[in-house]
Design a protein around this motif. Structure first.
Motif, short mmCIF file in Angstrom:
data_model
loop_
_atom_site.label_atom_id
_atom_site.label_comp_id
_atom_site.label_asym_id
_atom_site.label_seq_id
_atom_site.Cartn_x
_atom_site.Cartn_y
_atom_site.Cartn_z
N LYS A 69 28.98 33.19 39.52
CA LYS A 69 29.66 33.59 38.34
C LYS A 69 28.78 32.92 37.17
CE LYS A 69 34.23 33.35 38.19
NZ LYS A 69 35.66 32.84 38.36
N GLU A 73 26.88 35.11 34.29
CA GLU A 73 27.15 35.11 33.06
C GLU A 73 25.64 34.68 31.93
OE1 GLU A 73 30.22 32.14 32.74
OE2 GLU A 73 31.79 33.57 33.74
N TRP A 93 27.49 41.10 44.68
CA TRP A 93 28.20 42.11 43.62
C TRP A 93 29.61 42.11 44.19
CZ3 TRP A 93 31.29 46.32 43.89
CH2 TRP A 93 31.24 46.80 42.50
N LYS A 97 32.77 40.65 42.33
CA LYS A 97 33.98 41.61 41.72
C LYS A 97 35.50 41.07 42.43
CE LYS A 97 34.82 46.01 40.48
NZ LYS A 97 34.99 46.26 39.04
N SER A 100 37.01 38.71 40.08
CA SER A 100 37.56 39.71 38.87
C SER A 100 36.61 39.25 37.79
CB SER A 100 38.84 38.80 38.46
OG SER A 100 39.96 39.08 39.49
N VAL A 101 35.28 39.29 38.17
CA VAL A 101 34.16 39.26 37.29
C VAL A 101 34.06 40.40 36.57
CG1 VAL A 101 31.82 38.81 36.74
CG2 VAL A 101 32.88 37.21 38.20
N LYS A 102 33.89 40.61 35.23
CA LYS A 102 33.66 41.94 34.66
C LYS A 102 32.10 42.38 34.76
CE LYS A 102 34.44 44.47 30.18
NZ LYS A 102 33.54 45.71 30.39
N MET A 103 32.19 43.22 35.70
CA MET A 103 30.74 43.58 36.07
C MET A 103 29.93 44.61 35.07
SD MET A 103 30.72 41.99 38.83
CE MET A 103 29.01 42.50 39.55
N ARG A 104 28.63 44.24 34.60
CA ARG A 104 27.92 44.96 33.75
C ARG A 104 27.62 46.39 34.29
NH1 ARG A 104 25.44 39.82 33.23
NH2 ARG A 104 23.97 40.25 34.86
#
Length: 108
Positions: A69, A73, A93, A97, A100-104
């Protein structure tokens, strides 16, 4: 959606020997799959048939997910993170996901 269909390919005994030797020298199963044009499960079966010990699979522990993470970032891609951890980019990936990481969006 098009799927990539592979022709069933049998490896010669010499190719199997080369495959097993390459694995013993550190080549990853996915690379061997691409190199010899067979599915990674086929590579796995040849390695089991050769009786050699397989390397343990790298797991994404909670500590590794936290590191991933932080790297994400900082701007690293899932593929770059995967290489750092010795896993595929898709595995990295999926771990991000699930965390709860907001993926680019993917870069074209």
């Amino acid at each position: 959606m098009a799927t990539d269909i592979r022709e069933c390919r049998m490896l010669s005994p010499d190719e199997v020997t080369e495959l097993v030797e390459a694995y013993r020298h550190g080549v990853e199963m996915n690379e061997l799959s691409r190199r010899y044009g067979v599915h990674r499960h086929t590579v796995d079966r040849h390695l089991e048939g050769a009786g050699g010990a397989k390397r343990p699979m790298t797991k994404m522990t909670p500590a590794k997910v936290e590191q991933a993470k932080e790297l994400f970032e900082q701007g690293l891609s899932a593929n770059q993170i995967g290489k750092k951890f010795g896993i595929s980019g898709s595995t990295a990936w999926k771990a991000l996901k699930r965390a709860s990481v907001k993926m680019r969006p993917p870069v074209a």
